[in-house]
Design a protein around this motif. Sequence first.
Motif, PDB file in Angstrom:
ATOM      1  N   LEU A 189       0.667  -1.318   0.018  1.00  0.00           N
ATOM      2  CA  LEU A 189       0.034  -0.020  -0.023  1.00  0.00           C
ATOM      3  C   LEU A 189       0.870   1.511   0.054  1.00  0.00           C
ATOM      4  CD1 LEU A 189      -2.866  -0.973   2.553  1.00  0.00           C
ATOM      5  CD2 LEU A 189      -2.884  -0.627   0.036  1.00  0.00           C
ATOM      6  N   VAL A 229      -6.664  -4.323  -1.607  1.00  0.00           N
ATOM      7  CA  VAL A 229      -6.369  -5.623  -0.583  1.00  0.00           C
ATOM      8  C   VAL A 229      -7.469  -6.500  -0.281  1.00  0.00           C
ATOM      9  CG1 VAL A 229      -5.020  -6.337   1.204  1.00  0.00           C
ATOM     10  CG2 VAL A 229      -4.066  -4.239   0.084  1.00  0.00           C
ATOM     11  N   LEU A 263      -7.088  -8.223   4.950  1.00  0.00           N
ATOM     12  CA  LEU A 263      -7.442  -6.868   5.529  1.00  0.00           C
ATOM     13  C   LEU A 263      -7.966  -7.424   7.065  1.00  0.00           C
ATOM     14  CD1 LEU A 263      -8.887  -4.509   3.176  1.00  0.00           C
ATOM     15  CD2 LEU A 263      -6.421  -4.363   4.211  1.00  0.00           C
ATOM     16  N   GLN A 266      -8.318  -0.533   4.029  1.00  0.00           N
ATOM     17  CA  GLN A 266      -6.960  -0.522   3.856  1.00  0.00           C
ATOM     18  C   GLN A 266      -6.133   0.901   4.086  1.00  0.00           C
ATOM     19  OE1 GLN A 266      -6.963  -1.818  -0.158  1.00  0.00           O
ATOM     20  NE2 GLN A 266      -6.329   0.184  -0.955  1.00  0.00           N
TER      21      GLN A 266
END
Length: 209
Positions: A121, A133, A138, A182
């Motif tokens: 990220l 993601v 996550l 995210q």
Amino acid sequence: MANTTSHQDLIAAERLELADLLDGLRDDQWNEPSLCAGWRVREVVAHMSMGFRLSLPATLAELVRARGNLHRMTDRVARRDAAAHSTSRLAAFLRDGAHHPWTPPVGGSAAALGHDVVHGLDITVALGLDRRVPEDRLRVLLAGIRPSGLRFFGVDMDGVRLCADDLDWSYGSGSPVHGTAQDLLLLAFGRKLPPGRLHGPPAPRFTAA
């Protein structure tokens, strides 16, 4: 053991997907700044594979050279390796190490997954790439957020509640900060987000100038 096996599957998938994404970057994108302060995309990618490219004796030798300072050591090795290897080779390191069982000194396989996801990220968010993601990855990382980890990354969560817009998840108490799961994960790992990604009264606290 079951959780470790599951984490290893998630780690391998993340590394392989990121390697494919990296193969498609333009040369100039490799030299763009990431969200990881002081590192371009190429330094982040070099760092991501350091744990399974360097042997334990080599890692200890680098740590001695850095006078025991882990941050100094990882920074120096990332810059050295980013300069020494082509971008295609840096991506290949990640692909070739997809199933490597490396874990950070603390946190086990969940921390290894966090290492890959967050650094991925650092790259995609900084470049403005719309990579999402997968939720299963996550969920593992959001469930692992703890006060000790927030302190380690220098995140001041006093009076703040993180509220994901795309998952049924929140953390903390106080004035809400809204964003994608995210993006909130990046916040919890000490990153400053680009403007417009977080919303709520405390959002400027976690937004890059």
